[in-house]
Design an enzyme around this catalytic site. Structure first.
Site, PDB file in Angstrom:
ATOM      1  N   ASP A 172       0.845  -1.193   0.000  1.00 11.14           N
ATOM      2  CA  ASP A 172       0.000   0.000   0.000  1.00 11.14           C
ATOM      3  C   ASP A 172       0.884   1.249   0.000  1.00 11.14           C
ATOM      4  O   ASP A 172       1.897   1.302   0.689  1.00 11.14           O
ATOM      5  CB  ASP A 172      -0.913  -0.014   1.236  1.00 11.14           C
ATOM      6  CG  ASP A 172      -2.058   0.970   1.106  1.00 11.14           C
ATOM      7  OD1 ASP A 172      -3.216   0.523   0.963  1.00 11.14           O
ATOM      8  OD2 ASP A 172      -1.803   2.204   1.127  1.00 11.14           O
ATOM      9  N   ILE A 173       0.476   2.234  -0.783  1.00 15.73           N
ATOM     10  CA  ILE A 173       1.278   3.457  -0.926  1.00 15.73           C
ATOM     11  C   ILE A 173       1.277   4.284   0.366  1.00 15.73           C
ATOM     12  O   ILE A 173       2.224   5.031   0.634  1.00 15.73           O
ATOM     13  CB  ILE A 173       0.768   4.273  -2.147  1.00 15.73           C
ATOM     14  CG1 ILE A 173       1.815   5.235  -2.656  1.00 15.73           C
ATOM     15  CG2 ILE A 173      -0.531   4.992  -1.840  1.00 15.73           C
ATOM     16  CD1 ILE A 173       1.484   5.829  -4.023  1.00 15.73           C
ATOM     17  N   HIS A 204      -7.083  -5.762   2.093  1.00 17.96           N
ATOM     18  CA  HIS A 204      -5.935  -5.221   2.838  1.00 17.96           C
ATOM     19  C   HIS A 204      -5.392  -6.335   3.736  1.00 17.96           C
ATOM     20  O   HIS A 204      -6.159  -7.004   4.431  1.00 17.96           O
ATOM     21  CB  HIS A 204      -6.383  -4.074   3.759  1.00 17.96           C
ATOM     22  CG  HIS A 204      -6.886  -2.851   3.051  1.00 17.96           C
ATOM     23  ND1 HIS A 204      -6.121  -1.720   2.884  1.00 17.96           N
ATOM     24  CD2 HIS A 204      -8.084  -2.587   2.473  1.00 17.96           C
ATOM     25  CE1 HIS A 204      -6.831  -0.803   2.238  1.00 17.96           C
ATOM     26  NE2 HIS A 204      -8.034  -1.305   1.979  1.00 17.96           N
ATOM     27  N   GLY A 239     -16.007   3.031   3.559  1.00 16.27           N
ATOM     28  CA  GLY A 239     -14.611   3.458   3.600  1.00 16.27           C
ATOM     29  C   GLY A 239     -13.815   3.126   2.350  1.00 16.27           C
ATOM     30  O   GLY A 239     -12.607   3.323   2.302  1.00 16.27           O
ATOM     31  N   GLN A 240     -14.500   2.609   1.312  1.00 16.84           N
ATOM     32  CA  GLN A 240     -13.776   2.259   0.082  1.00 16.84           C
ATOM     33  C   GLN A 240     -13.426   3.517  -0.708  1.00 16.84           C
ATOM     34  O   GLN A 240     -14.291   4.376  -0.931  1.00 16.84           O
ATOM     35  CB  GLN A 240     -14.629   1.308  -0.779  1.00 16.84           C
ATOM     36  CG  GLN A 240     -13.876   0.769  -1.977  1.00 16.84           C
ATOM     37  CD  GLN A 240     -14.665  -0.281  -2.765  1.00 16.84           C
ATOM     38  OE1 GLN A 240     -15.803  -0.597  -2.422  1.00 16.84           O
ATOM     39  NE2 GLN A 240     -14.058  -0.787  -3.803  1.00 16.84           N
ATOM     40  N   HIS A 294     -10.279  -5.131  -3.507  1.00 18.00           N
ATOM     41  CA  HIS A 294      -8.960  -5.442  -2.950  1.00 18.00           C
ATOM     42  C   HIS A 294      -9.113  -5.829  -1.491  1.00 18.00           C
ATOM     43  O   HIS A 294     -10.012  -5.361  -0.802  1.00 18.00           O
ATOM     44  CB  HIS A 294      -7.988  -4.260  -3.090  1.00 18.00           C
ATOM     45  CG  HIS A 294      -8.521  -2.963  -2.552  1.00 18.00           C
ATOM     46  ND1 HIS A 294      -9.422  -2.184  -3.247  1.00 18.00           N
ATOM     47  CD2 HIS A 294      -8.303  -2.337  -1.375  1.00 18.00           C
ATOM     48  CE1 HIS A 294      -9.723  -1.115  -2.540  1.00 18.00           C
ATOM     49  NE2 HIS A 294      -9.066  -1.181  -1.387  1.00 18.00           N
ATOM     50  N   ASN A 327     -13.018  -3.016   2.412  1.00 19.95           N
ATOM     51  CA  ASN A 327     -13.990  -1.922   2.511  1.00 19.95           C
ATOM     52  C   ASN A 327     -14.963  -2.035   1.337  1.00 19.95           C
ATOM     53  O   ASN A 327     -14.547  -2.294   0.204  1.00 19.95           O
ATOM     54  CB  ASN A 327     -13.276  -0.570   2.487  1.00 19.95           C
ATOM     55  CG  ASN A 327     -12.363  -0.390   3.700  1.00 19.95           C
ATOM     56  OD1 ASN A 327     -12.687  -0.850   4.791  1.00 19.95           O
ATOM     57  ND2 ASN A 327     -11.226   0.245   3.507  1.00 19.95           N
TER      58      ASN A 327
HETATM   59  P1  AMP Z   1      -9.787   1.425   0.250  1.00 19.28           P
HETATM   60  O1  AMP Z   1     -10.105   2.563   1.168  1.00 19.28           O
HETATM   61  O2  AMP Z   1     -10.146   0.097   0.853  1.00 19.28           O
HETATM   62  O3  AMP Z   1     -10.369   1.630  -1.134  1.00 19.28           O
HETATM   63  O4  AMP Z   1      -8.223   1.401   0.138  1.00 19.28           O
HETATM   64  C1  AMP Z   1      -7.521   1.876  -0.966  1.00 19.28           C
HETATM   65  C2  AMP Z   1      -6.060   1.765  -0.613  1.00 19.28           C
HETATM   66  O5  AMP Z   1      -5.322   1.861  -1.788  1.00 19.28           O
HETATM   67  C3  AMP Z   1      -5.560   2.854   0.350  1.00 19.28           C
HETATM   68  O6  AMP Z   1      -5.008   2.239   1.508  1.00 19.28           O
HETATM   69  C4  AMP Z   1      -4.508   3.584  -0.482  1.00 19.28           C
HETATM   70  O7  AMP Z   1      -3.416   3.997   0.297  1.00 19.28           O
HETATM   71  C5  AMP Z   1      -4.119   2.533  -1.510  1.00 19.28           C
HETATM   72  N1  AMP Z   1      -3.616   3.043  -2.777  1.00 19.28           N
HETATM   73  C6  AMP Z   1      -4.186   3.974  -3.571  1.00 19.28           C
HETATM   74  N2  AMP Z   1      -3.451   4.172  -4.688  1.00 19.28           N
HETATM   75  C7  AMP Z   1      -2.386   3.321  -4.589  1.00 19.28           C
HETATM   76  C8  AMP Z   1      -1.272   3.032  -5.426  1.00 19.28           C
HETATM   77  N3  AMP Z   1      -1.072   3.673  -6.582  1.00 19.28           N
HETATM   78  N4  AMP Z   1      -0.386   2.107  -5.005  1.00 19.28           N
HETATM   79  C9  AMP Z   1      -0.550   1.474  -3.844  1.00 19.28           C
HETATM   80  N5  AMP Z   1      -1.597   1.687  -3.012  1.00 19.28           N
HETATM   81  C10 AMP Z   1      -2.497   2.608  -3.374  1.00 19.28           C
END
Ligand code: AMP
Length: 104
Positions: free
Chosen positions: A30-31, A100, A91-92, A98, A85
């Site tokens: 995760d970024i 986590h 919270g998505q 995906h 999420n």
């Molecule tokens: P969600 O809130 O469940 O949709 O989580 C989305 C997740 O994707 C968040 O934790 C972000 O930090 C992560 N994210 C968004 N863009 C990227 C990316 N380019 N590379 C890695 N993680 C990302």
């Protein structure tokens, strides 16, 4: 899907380092990590969320969990949290399914 960041990552359009990949999914960090280990397990197929699963997608969803277990085993994580999420109100933020995987 054209404008989906996770489709671009899975398809190689956005260069990323995969922790794991196979024909059905990719795993990358995760970024913005919210734990010492914070990875995302992402299907190659564009499924916007759990709420949008179609018949047959349960195989993909099961595969994501199986890969999460395998990567956690490989990393010798003693305990970890898996979360999904669902929807804006859930919270998505990225509308490509995906899981986590988090562990401290
Ligand atoms: P969600 O809130 O469940 O949709 O989580 C989305 C997740 O994707 C968040 O934790 C972000 O930090 C992560 N994210 C968004 N863009 C990227 C990316 N380019 N590379 C890695 N993680 C990302």
């Amino acid at each position: 899907m054209a404008d989906c960041v996770f489709c671009k990552i899975a398809g190689g359009e956005i260069p990323s380092k995969f922790v794991y990949e196979d024909e059905k999914c990719v795993i990358f960090n995760d970024i913005h990590p919210k734990a010492k280990t914070h990875m995302l397990i992402v299907p190659r197929k564009h499924i916007p969320s759990i709420a949008d699963m179609e018949d047959g997608d349960e195989k993909i969803a099961g595969h994501l969990l199986h890969c999460a277990k395998n990567i956690a085993d490989n990393m010798k994580l003693k305990g970890y949290k898996l979360s999904i999420n669902v929807g804006k109100e859930g919270g998505q933020e990225v509308f490509h399914l995906h899981v986590h995987l988090m562990s401290d």
